[in-house]
Design an enzyme around this catalytic site. Structure first.
Site, PDB file in Angstrom:
ATOM      1  N   ALA A 118      13.428  25.814  48.477  1.00 37.82           N
ATOM      2  CA  ALA A 118      13.329  27.154  47.906  1.00 37.82           C
ATOM      3  C   ALA A 118      14.343  27.240  46.775  1.00 37.82           C
ATOM      4  O   ALA A 118      15.482  27.653  46.971  1.00 37.82           O
ATOM      5  CB  ALA A 118      13.602  28.193  48.979  1.00 37.82           C
ATOM      6  N   VAL A 119      13.907  26.787  45.619  1.00 31.24           N
ATOM      7  CA  VAL A 119      14.790  26.745  44.454  1.00 31.24           C
ATOM      8  C   VAL A 119      14.349  27.814  43.463  1.00 31.24           C
ATOM      9  O   VAL A 119      13.143  28.020  43.262  1.00 31.24           O
ATOM     10  CB  VAL A 119      14.740  25.333  43.805  1.00 31.24           C
ATOM     11  N   GLY A 120      15.310  28.509  42.869  1.00 31.43           N
ATOM     12  CA  GLY A 120      15.001  29.570  41.897  1.00 31.43           C
ATOM     13  C   GLY A 120      14.249  30.687  42.590  1.00 31.43           C
ATOM     14  O   GLY A 120      14.612  31.128  43.684  1.00 31.43           O
ATOM     15  N   LYS A 121      13.148  31.123  41.968  1.00 34.31           N
ATOM     16  CA  LYS A 121      12.437  32.293  42.513  1.00 34.31           C
ATOM     17  C   LYS A 121      11.662  32.001  43.794  1.00 34.31           C
ATOM     18  O   LYS A 121      11.159  32.919  44.436  1.00 34.31           O
ATOM     19  CB  LYS A 121      11.512  32.855  41.441  1.00 34.31           C
ATOM     20  N   TYR A 122      11.553  30.732  44.154  1.00 37.65           N
ATOM     21  CA  TYR A 122      10.796  30.385  45.366  1.00 37.65           C
ATOM     22  C   TYR A 122      11.515  30.821  46.660  1.00 37.65           C
ATOM     23  O   TYR A 122      10.948  30.699  47.735  1.00 37.65           O
ATOM     24  CB  TYR A 122      10.483  28.884  45.407  1.00 37.65           C
ATOM     25  N   ASP A 207       5.292  22.602  51.586  1.00 33.45           N
ATOM     26  CA  ASP A 207       5.503  23.548  50.484  1.00 33.45           C
ATOM     27  C   ASP A 207       5.931  24.887  51.067  1.00 33.45           C
ATOM     28  O   ASP A 207       5.354  25.345  52.061  1.00 33.45           O
ATOM     29  CB  ASP A 207       4.189  23.754  49.719  1.00 33.45           C
ATOM     30  N   GLY A 231      -9.026  21.121  47.926  1.00 34.90           N
ATOM     31  CA  GLY A 231      -9.808  21.216  46.685  1.00 34.90           C
ATOM     32  C   GLY A 231     -10.677  19.991  46.411  1.00 34.90           C
ATOM     33  O   GLY A 231     -11.539  20.023  45.517  1.00 34.90           O
ATOM     34  N   TYR A 232     -10.470  18.905  47.167  1.00 34.94           N
ATOM     35  CA  TYR A 232     -11.150  17.649  46.794  1.00 34.94           C
ATOM     36  C   TYR A 232     -11.854  16.954  47.945  1.00 34.94           C
ATOM     37  O   TYR A 232     -12.234  15.804  47.822  1.00 34.94           O
ATOM     38  CB  TYR A 232     -10.128  16.687  46.150  1.00 34.94           C
ATOM     39  N   GLU A 299       3.215  14.089  44.067  1.00 34.23           N
ATOM     40  CA  GLU A 299       1.912  14.054  44.747  1.00 34.23           C
ATOM     41  C   GLU A 299       1.122  12.803  44.326  1.00 34.23           C
ATOM     42  O   GLU A 299       0.439  12.187  45.144  1.00 34.23           O
ATOM     43  CB  GLU A 299       1.113  15.318  44.420  1.00 34.23           C
TER      44      GLU A 299
HETATM   45  C1  LIG Z   1      -1.023  22.544  47.639  1.00 38.34           C
HETATM   46  C2  LIG Z   1      -0.393  21.341  47.069  1.00 38.34           C
HETATM   47  O1  LIG Z   1      -0.772  20.222  47.371  1.00 38.34           O
HETATM   48  N1  LIG Z   1       0.660  21.577  46.247  1.00 38.34           N
HETATM   49  C3  LIG Z   1       1.234  20.554  45.392  1.00 38.34           C
HETATM   50  C4  LIG Z   1       0.877  20.893  43.942  1.00 38.34           C
HETATM   51  O2  LIG Z   1       1.206  22.121  43.342  1.00 38.34           O
HETATM   52  P1  LIG Z   1       1.838  23.574  43.711  1.00 38.34           P
HETATM   53  O3  LIG Z   1       1.336  24.557  42.750  1.00 38.34           O
HETATM   54  O4  LIG Z   1       1.602  23.912  45.126  1.00 38.34           O
HETATM   55  O5  LIG Z   1       3.416  23.326  43.461  1.00 38.34           O
HETATM   56  P2  LIG Z   1       4.570  24.376  43.726  1.00 38.34           P
HETATM   57  O6  LIG Z   1       4.804  25.214  42.527  1.00 38.34           O
HETATM   58  O7  LIG Z   1       4.328  25.082  44.991  1.00 38.34           O
HETATM   59  O8  LIG Z   1       5.815  23.373  43.881  1.00 38.34           O
HETATM   60  C5  LIG Z   1       5.971  22.574  45.040  1.00 38.34           C
HETATM   61  C6  LIG Z   1       7.186  23.030  45.857  1.00 38.34           C
HETATM   62  O9  LIG Z   1       8.386  22.789  45.131  1.00 38.34           O
HETATM   63  C7  LIG Z   1       9.335  23.819  45.391  1.00 38.34           C
HETATM   64  N2  LIG Z   1       9.656  24.541  44.147  1.00 38.34           N
HETATM   65  C8  LIG Z   1       8.909  24.398  43.029  1.00 38.34           C
HETATM   66  C9  LIG Z   1       9.236  25.057  41.848  1.00 38.34           C
HETATM   67  C10 LIG Z   1      10.372  25.898  41.821  1.00 38.34           C
HETATM   68  O10 LIG Z   1      10.723  26.528  40.816  1.00 38.34           O
HETATM   69  N3  LIG Z   1      11.097  26.027  42.966  1.00 38.34           N
HETATM   70  C11 LIG Z   1      10.769  25.386  44.132  1.00 38.34           C
HETATM   71  O11 LIG Z   1      11.454  25.546  45.128  1.00 38.34           O
HETATM   72  C12 LIG Z   1       8.711  24.743  46.428  1.00 38.34           C
HETATM   73  O12 LIG Z   1       9.091  24.299  47.706  1.00 38.34           O
HETATM   74  C13 LIG Z   1       7.228  24.523  46.211  1.00 38.34           C
HETATM   75  O13 LIG Z   1       6.488  24.859  47.369  1.00 38.34           O
HETATM   76  O14 LIG Z   1       1.422  19.865  43.104  1.00 38.34           O
HETATM   77  C14 LIG Z   1       2.808  19.705  43.152  1.00 38.34           C
HETATM   78  C15 LIG Z   1       3.071  18.553  42.205  1.00 38.34           C
HETATM   79  O15 LIG Z   1       4.296  18.619  41.643  1.00 38.34           O
HETATM   80  C16 LIG Z   1       3.293  19.414  44.570  1.00 38.34           C
HETATM   81  O16 LIG Z   1       2.893  18.129  44.983  1.00 38.34           O
HETATM   82  C17 LIG Z   1       2.744  20.454  45.532  1.00 38.34           C
HETATM   83  O17 LIG Z   1       3.112  20.122  46.848  1.00 38.34           O
HETATM   84 MN   LIG Z   2       2.808  25.053  46.492  1.00 38.60          MN
END
Ligand SMILES: CC(=O)N[C@H]1[C@@H](OP(=O)(O)OP(=O)(O)OC[C@H]2O[C@@H](n3ccc(=O)[nH]c3=O)[C@H](O)[C@@H]2O)O[C@H](CO)[C@H](O)[C@@H]1O
Ligand SMILES: [Mn+2]
Length: 350
Positions: A118-122, A207, A231-232, A299
């Site tokens: 949980a980094v930044g806004k997450y 995630d 999705g796939y 991924e």
């Molecule tokens: C559903 C799925 O398969 N999701 C994958 C997908 O997009 P997602 O759109 O699901 O990626 P995401 O934005 O959720 O980022 C993955 C994870 O990184 C962490 N996070 C990310 C950004 C941030 O500013 N702060 C933070 O804490 C957070 O735990 C988040 O759940 O592709 C990414 C590729 O990079 C990751 O492999 C994700 O697991």
């Molecule tokens: Mn995600």
């Protein structure tokens, strides 16, 4: 004169025996861990970093106290495939018996770790993630949550059930979401080395922008576990968004690939996940040195790793859905699902 000498001799003999016992104990201990690392082949850390308790069906005593429905050889789900070509189960609703599987795994009383970032806004996703996990994830098992964040003070205190613990780990942030996502491999690897390896038997790396919606239980435990991306699962392998540039270490040619695995869920026995994170981290860093970043960061590396290191259990998309996606007839239960988020608002960059 004779009497005190005899007493001294007896004391000396006892002392000698104690020393001999301690020495023997130490030798046997070392020998034990050596044997473990030889047979597992994947133990690359010194001094047994991971606990080795495992499910051994053959030696576990199955008592007759549990009565359950007779398993059928002829009747079962026919609308989905429940086994991979390398004979790993694909876990779908109605392919397992909840009471039976819980009873089997309860015998080894495992501790299951969850890592989330949980980094930044997450950080805003943490509360729902933990609260829903308390309702659905490994209920009545020992669970340890490891939350990695750049803002420990913002992690809410959620009421946890008995046998469940929360560890908050402080990490640095980043201005690129791609890096935050990909560096999870590095942080998980390090955390396994420093403590998770000693504190848990199984681990799931998830995630945080997600919620549990239904049972996620012992049916998901195995050595190396991955999830089919929702999705796939109907797509041809040529359509999978694998990394297709041969310059990247995540490269998968068009005519290869089993499934498209989601980066939001992977797990298994701690030592297997340790190996996975170590390899994916290395590959990601090597790519960076060569100025290339795989299409879907870690991924993509995960998919490449799992193509050549087959998972021993595959979770159906029930274990990774997306809230914006309507439920399909195959997914009879949605257990874990990504929430709808505004990417522009929430990520530090495009
Ligand atoms: C559903 C799925 O398969 N999701 C994958 C997908 O997009 P997602 O759109 O699901 O990626 P995401 O934005 O959720 O980022 C993955 C994870 O990184 C962490 N996070 C990310 C950004 C941030 O500013 N702060 C933070 O804490 C957070 O735990 C988040 O759940 O592709 C990414 C590729 O990079 C990751 O492999 C994700 O697991
Ligand atoms: Mn995600």
């Amino acid at each position: 004169m004779f009497f005190p000498c005899k007493k001294t001799c007896i004391l000396l003999v006892i002392f000698g025996l104690v020393i001999w016992y301690l020495y023997l104990h130490d030798v046997l201990k070392r020998w034990g861990s050596l044997v473990i690392s030889n047979t597992a082949e994947i133990m690359v850390l010194p001094e047994r970093p991971c606990r080795t308790r495992d499910l051994d069906m053959a030696s576990s005593e199955i008592e007759n106290r549990l009565s359950y429905k007779q398993p059928s050889v002829l009747v079962g789900r026919t609308d989905v495939v429940a086994v991979t070509p390398w004979l790993a189960p694909i876990v779908w609703e109605k392919t397992f018996n909840v009471e039976l599987i819980d009873d089997i795994y309860k015998r080894i009383n495992p501790t299951i770790a969850i890592t989330v970032f949980a980094v930044g806004k997450y950080v805003k996703f943490v509360q729902d993630f933990l609260e829903t996990a308390e309702k659905h994830f490994m209920v009545s098992f020992n669970v340890r949550y490891y939350v990695f964040t750049d803002q420990p003070h913002k992690i809410p205190s959620v009421k946890l059930n008995e046998g469940r613990y929360l560890h908050v780990k402080n990490i640095s942030g980043s201005t690129r979401w791609q890096e935050i996502s990909a560096r999870r491999m590095e942080f998980i690897q390090k955390a396994i080395e420093s403590n998770i390896g000693k504190e848990a038997d199984y681990i799931f790396c998830l995630d945080v922008d997600s919620k549990f919606k239904d049972r996620w239980g012992a049916e998901t435990l195995d050595r190396l576990v991955a999830v089919i991306h929702p999705g796939y699962y109907e797509s041809d392998r040529k359509q999978f968004p694998y990394e297709r540039r041969s310059a990247s270490l995540a490269y998968i040619p068009m005519d290869q690939g089993d499934y498209y695995y989601g980066g939001a869920v992977f797990g298994g026995r701690v030592e297997y996940v340790y190996n996975l994170t170590k390899k994916c981290r290395k590959a990601f860093e090597k790519d960076k040195e060569n100025s290339i970043e795989a299409a879907w960061q870690e991924e993509s590396h995960l998919n490449r790793y799992l193509l050549y290191n087959k998972p021993t259990k595959v979770l159906s998309p029930e274990y990774l859905w997306q809230d914006f996606k309507d439920r399909t007839k195959e997914a009879q239960v949605i257990r874990f699902s990504g929430v709808i988020k505004n990417y522009k608002e929430i990520r530090p960059n495009k």
